[in-house]
Design a protein around this motif. Structure first.
Motif, PDB file in Angstrom:
ATOM      1  N   ALA A 171      20.141 -12.607   6.224  1.00 12.55           N
ATOM      2  CA  ALA A 171      20.116 -13.726   7.169  1.00 12.55           C
ATOM      3  C   ALA A 171      19.440 -13.348   8.478  1.00 12.55           C
ATOM      4  O   ALA A 171      18.872 -14.210   9.171  1.00 12.55           O
ATOM      5  CB  ALA A 171      21.539 -14.211   7.438  1.00 12.55           C
ATOM      6  N   SER A 172      19.472 -12.065   8.817  1.00 14.94           N
ATOM      7  CA  SER A 172      18.864 -11.618  10.066  1.00 14.94           C
ATOM      8  C   SER A 172      17.360 -11.846  10.096  1.00 14.94           C
ATOM      9  O   SER A 172      16.737 -11.817  11.161  1.00 14.94           O
ATOM     10  CB  SER A 172      19.162 -10.133  10.291  1.00 14.94           C
ATOM     11  OG  SER A 172      18.664  -9.348   9.218  1.00 14.94           O
ATOM     12  N   GLY A 173      16.760 -12.093   8.930  1.00 15.22           N
ATOM     13  CA  GLY A 173      15.336 -12.392   8.900  1.00 15.22           C
ATOM     14  C   GLY A 173      14.984 -13.624   9.702  1.00 15.22           C
ATOM     15  O   GLY A 173      13.850 -13.779  10.171  1.00 15.22           O
ATOM     16  N   ALA A 174      15.947 -14.529   9.881  1.00 11.88           N
ATOM     17  CA  ALA A 174      15.709 -15.760  10.639  1.00 11.88           C
ATOM     18  C   ALA A 174      15.610 -15.506  12.133  1.00 11.88           C
ATOM     19  O   ALA A 174      15.305 -16.423  12.901  1.00 11.88           O
ATOM     20  CB  ALA A 174      16.818 -16.768  10.357  1.00 11.88           C
ATOM     21  N   LYS A 175      15.866 -14.273  12.566  1.00 13.65           N
ATOM     22  CA  LYS A 175      15.701 -13.957  13.986  1.00 13.65           C
ATOM     23  C   LYS A 175      14.233 -13.915  14.379  1.00 13.65           C
ATOM     24  O   LYS A 175      13.906 -14.035  15.555  1.00 13.65           O
ATOM     25  CB  LYS A 175      16.371 -12.615  14.300  1.00 13.65           C
ATOM     26  CG  LYS A 175      17.889 -12.625  14.146  1.00 13.65           C
ATOM     27  CD  LYS A 175      18.483 -11.266  14.475  1.00 13.65           C
ATOM     28  CE  LYS A 175      20.003 -11.287  14.348  1.00 13.65           C
ATOM     29  NZ  LYS A 175      20.594  -9.956  14.660  1.00 13.65           N
ATOM     30  N   THR A 227       9.002 -17.353  11.345  1.00 17.49           N
ATOM     31  CA  THR A 227       9.452 -17.839  10.046  1.00 17.49           C
ATOM     32  C   THR A 227       9.567 -19.356  10.084  1.00 17.49           C
ATOM     33  O   THR A 227       9.811 -19.953  11.141  1.00 17.49           O
ATOM     34  CB  THR A 227      10.817 -17.238   9.659  1.00 17.49           C
ATOM     35  OG1 THR A 227      11.787 -17.574  10.654  1.00 17.49           O
ATOM     36  CG2 THR A 227      10.720 -15.727   9.548  1.00 17.49           C
ATOM     37  N   THR A 228       9.418 -19.974   8.913  1.00 18.55           N
ATOM     38  CA  THR A 228       9.413 -21.439   8.871  1.00 18.55           C
ATOM     39  C   THR A 228      10.745 -22.035   9.311  1.00 18.55           C
ATOM     40  O   THR A 228      10.782 -23.045  10.016  1.00 18.55           O
ATOM     41  CB  THR A 228       9.067 -21.928   7.453  1.00 18.55           C
ATOM     42  OG1 THR A 228       9.899 -21.247   6.490  1.00 18.55           O
ATOM     43  CG2 THR A 228       7.613 -21.668   7.123  1.00 18.55           C
ATOM     44  N   VAL A 229      11.867 -21.400   8.909  1.00 21.98           N
ATOM     45  CA  VAL A 229      13.158 -21.975   9.274  1.00 21.98           C
ATOM     46  C   VAL A 229      13.393 -21.875  10.774  1.00 21.98           C
ATOM     47  O   VAL A 229      13.913 -22.814  11.401  1.00 21.98           O
ATOM     48  CB  VAL A 229      14.304 -21.308   8.474  1.00 21.98           C
ATOM     49  CG1 VAL A 229      14.464 -19.831   8.827  1.00 21.98           C
ATOM     50  CG2 VAL A 229      15.609 -22.060   8.691  1.00 21.98           C
ATOM     51  N   ARG A 230      13.027 -20.772  11.367  1.00 22.71           N
ATOM     52  CA  ARG A 230      13.207 -20.619  12.814  1.00 22.71           C
ATOM     53  C   ARG A 230      12.302 -21.589  13.576  1.00 22.71           C
ATOM     54  O   ARG A 230      12.706 -22.183  14.580  1.00 22.71           O
ATOM     55  CB  ARG A 230      12.907 -19.179  13.221  1.00 22.71           C
ATOM     56  CG  ARG A 230      13.208 -18.874  14.689  1.00 22.71           C
ATOM     57  CD  ARG A 230      14.694 -18.882  14.994  1.00 22.71           C
ATOM     58  NE  ARG A 230      14.946 -18.752  16.419  1.00 22.71           N
ATOM     59  CZ  ARG A 230      15.010 -17.585  17.069  1.00 22.71           C
ATOM     60  NH1 ARG A 230      14.837 -16.454  16.396  1.00 22.71           N
ATOM     61  NH2 ARG A 230      15.256 -17.561  18.358  1.00 22.71           N
ATOM     62  N   ALA A 231      11.064 -21.775  13.092  1.00 24.36           N
ATOM     63  CA  ALA A 231      10.139 -22.694  13.749  1.00 24.36           C
ATOM     64  C   ALA A 231      10.607 -24.148  13.621  1.00 24.36           C
ATOM     65  O   ALA A 231      10.436 -24.955  14.543  1.00 24.36           O
ATOM     66  CB  ALA A 231       8.738 -22.541  13.162  1.00 24.36           C
ATOM     67  N   ALA A 232      11.204 -24.489  12.482  1.00 26.48           N
ATOM     68  CA  ALA A 232      11.724 -25.849  12.308  1.00 26.48           C
ATOM     69  C   ALA A 232      12.854 -26.128  13.289  1.00 26.48           C
ATOM     70  O   ALA A 232      12.921 -27.205  13.909  1.00 26.48           O
ATOM     71  CB  ALA A 232      12.207 -26.042  10.869  1.00 26.48           C
ATOM     72  N   VAL A 233      13.752 -25.155  13.452  1.00 24.13           N
ATOM     73  CA  VAL A 233      14.846 -25.316  14.414  1.00 24.13           C
ATOM     74  C   VAL A 233      14.309 -25.350  15.843  1.00 24.13           C
ATOM     75  O   VAL A 233      14.794 -26.114  16.677  1.00 24.13           O
ATOM     76  CB  VAL A 233      15.877 -24.183  14.240  1.00 24.13           C
ATOM     77  CG1 VAL A 233      16.880 -24.181  15.377  1.00 24.13           C
ATOM     78  CG2 VAL A 233      16.596 -24.332  12.904  1.00 24.13           C
ATOM     79  N   ALA A 234      13.294 -24.528  16.122  1.00 19.85           N
ATOM     80  CA  ALA A 234      12.698 -24.523  17.460  1.00 19.85           C
ATOM     81  C   ALA A 234      12.138 -25.895  17.817  1.00 19.85           C
ATOM     82  O   ALA A 234      12.209 -26.326  18.979  1.00 19.85           O
ATOM     83  CB  ALA A 234      11.597 -23.464  17.531  1.00 19.85           C
ATOM     84  N   ALA A 235      11.598 -26.600  16.830  1.00 17.39           N
ATOM     85  CA  ALA A 235      11.069 -27.937  17.083  1.00 17.39           C
ATOM     86  C   ALA A 235      12.173 -28.898  17.517  1.00 17.39           C
ATOM     87  O   ALA A 235      11.953 -29.789  18.337  1.00 17.39           O
ATOM     88  CB  ALA A 235      10.356 -28.468  15.839  1.00 17.39           C
ATOM     89  N   THR A 286      21.854 -18.846  11.019  1.00 16.65           N
ATOM     90  CA  THR A 286      21.426 -17.913  12.061  1.00 16.65           C
ATOM     91  C   THR A 286      20.353 -18.527  12.948  1.00 16.65           C
ATOM     92  O   THR A 286      20.418 -18.444  14.178  1.00 16.65           O
ATOM     93  CB  THR A 286      20.891 -16.615  11.420  1.00 16.65           C
ATOM     94  OG1 THR A 286      21.939 -15.979  10.690  1.00 16.65           O
ATOM     95  CG2 THR A 286      20.367 -15.655  12.478  1.00 16.65           C
ATOM     96  N   ALA A 287      19.365 -19.156  12.333  1.00 16.16           N
ATOM     97  CA  ALA A 287      18.296 -19.795  13.096  1.00 16.16           C
ATOM     98  C   ALA A 287      18.839 -20.894  13.997  1.00 16.16           C
ATOM     99  O   ALA A 287      18.418 -21.043  15.156  1.00 16.16           O
ATOM    100  CB  ALA A 287      17.239 -20.363  12.143  1.00 16.16           C
TER     101      ALA A 287
END
Length: 325
Positions: free
Chosen positions: A90-94, A98-106, A126-127
Motif C-alpha cells: 500500500a505504501s506504493g501510493a505514497k 501513480t494513477t491512484v494518487r493523482a486521481a485523489v490529488a485531483a 493510503t492515497a
C-alpha cells in the motif's frame, strides 16, 4: 482517433447535477481494458457525468475515440504512467506519480468531485488519507457498501479498509455506518448491529465482547439505535439491522462469500455490489473490487457521482460532529 486533452484538468463549468469524477485507468486485475469499458458505460448512462481519466494518454484515447463527437468534451485526461499493482504494498501510493494518487490529488485540488479506483484497497486508502486527510475523530477510515437485502438495503462496513478489530474502531464504524445509511440510503433511525457468531450477549471474540457494551451506551447519529449482535445471514435479510458493523477482514470475507453464493446459484454477480465508499476522509473516494468487470467499474463511477450529488461527505461528517463535537 481523436487526440485526448492532456495536462492538468481545470474545473469545468458546473450545473446542479453535473458530477466530475476522476478514474484510475490502471487500477484492478483487468485494467486497463475493463476500466475503459466501465468508463464508456458510465458516460452512456449519465449525460451529466464528466470524467477525468488518469493514466497513459494512449489508453485514455481509446475512451475518447469511442465516444460520440458530441460527448468528447465531457472527458479530459491527466497523463500518468505509474501504477500500484495488485500485489504491491500500500505504501506504493505514497508516490505522486501513480494513477491512484493523482486521481485523489485531483479531488483535493477541486478539479473533480470524486475519485474511483479498482486498484488495491490499501493503496487507495493510503492515497486518500495522504491526499485528503481524515475527519476529526476518525483514526481508521472504513469502506462501506450497500447490500440489496430482502427487507431493504443494508450497509456493511468495514469491507476492507482496515483489518483492525479493536472496540474503538468498531464503535467508530457504527457511527460512520449509521450516518451513511441515513444520508445515502435515506433510512430513518437506522438499526445498527455488530457482526458476531451468535446474537446472545457474551458471544464472539474479545474485541466484539468488549465493543458490545461500549456500543450499547454510545450516542449514534440520525437517531440510530444499537440492537446488539447479529449473524452473517442478517446482512442479506435486513429484517433486524440496517447497518452491520465489523472489521475490514471479516467484512471482506463476508462480502465475497455473499458474492460466491450468488454465483453458485446462477444469479447475476451485479446483484452483489463491487464498489464501496471510503468513509472518514475529506472527500469522495470509491473503491471497486479488484476483479471488477466493466459493469462494476461503471457502478463505482455512478456511486461516486451519487455521493457527490447527495453531498454525502459533508453531510456525514456533519452528523458525526453531533458525537465528537
Amino acid at each position: 482517433m481523436t487526440r485526448p486533452t492532456s495536462g492538468r484538468a481545470s474545473p469545468a463549468p458546473k450545473g446542479p447535477d453535473i458530477a466530475r469524477i476522476a478514474v484510475d485507468l490502471l487500477g484492478g486485475d483487468g485494467a486497463p481494458a475493463v476500466v475503459v469499458d466501465g468508463a464508456l458505460r458510465a458516460c452512456d448512462a449519465d449525460p451529466d457525468l464528466r470524467l477525468l481519466l488518469v493514466g497513459p494518454s494512449e489508453v485514455a484515447g481509446e475512451i475518447v475515440g469511442a465516444l460520440p463527437a458530441v460527448d468528447r468534451e465531457r472527458v479530459t485526461v491527466r497523463p500518468i504512467s505509474g501504477a500500484v499493482g495488485m500485489a504491491d504494498a500500500a505504501s506504493g501510493a505514497k508516490r505522486p506519480d501513480t494513477t491512484v494518487r493523482a486521481a485523489v490529488a485531483a479531488v483535493a485540488e477541486g478539479a473533480v468531485d470524486g475519485a474511483v479506483s479498482a486498484g488495491p484497497s490499501g493503496a487507495t486508502v493510503t492515497a486518500a488519507v495522504l491526499g485528503l486527510g481524515r475527519w476529526p475523530g476518525v483514526r481508521r477510515p472504513a469502506l462501506a457498501t450497500t447490500l440489496p437485502a430482502v427487507a431493504g438495503p443494508v450497509v456493511l462496513l468495514d469491507v476492507g479498509a482496515s483489518v483492525e478489530a479493536r472496540p474503538g474502531t468498531l464503535a467508530r464504524n457504527a457511527a460512520l455506518g449509521a450516518a451513511y445509511a441515513a444520508v445515502v440510503n435515506g433510512v430513518d433511525k437506522p438499526r445498527v448491529g455488530l457482526l458476531s457468531i451468535g446474537t446472545e450477549p457474551g458471544k464472539g471474540d474479545r474485541a466484539r465482547r468488549a465493543a458490545d457494551p461500549y456500543l450499547a451506551g454510545q450516542q449514534l447519529p440520525s437517531g440510530a439505535r444499537y440492537i446488539g449482535f447479529v449473524e452473517g445471514y442478517e446482512a442479506c435479510l435486513g429484517e433486524r439491522a440496517d447497518v452491520v458493523v465489523t472489521d475490514g477482514f471479516t467484512g471482506n470475507v463476508l462480502l465475497k462469500g455473499v458474492e460466491g453464493a450468488y454465483m453458485m446459484l446462477g444469479g447475476p454477480t451485479q446483484s452483489v455490489p463491487r464498489a464501496a465508499a471510503l468513509l472518514g476522509v475529506s472527500g469522495t473516494v470509491v473503491v471497486c473490487h479488484g476483479a471488477a468487470a466493466g459493469a462494476d467499474v461503471a457502478s463505482g463511477i455512478a456511486l461516486a457521482a451519487h455521493l457527490h450529488r447527495r453531498a454525502a461527505a459533508t453531510e456525514i461528517s456533519t452528523l458525526l460532529g453531533v458525537i465528537h463535537g
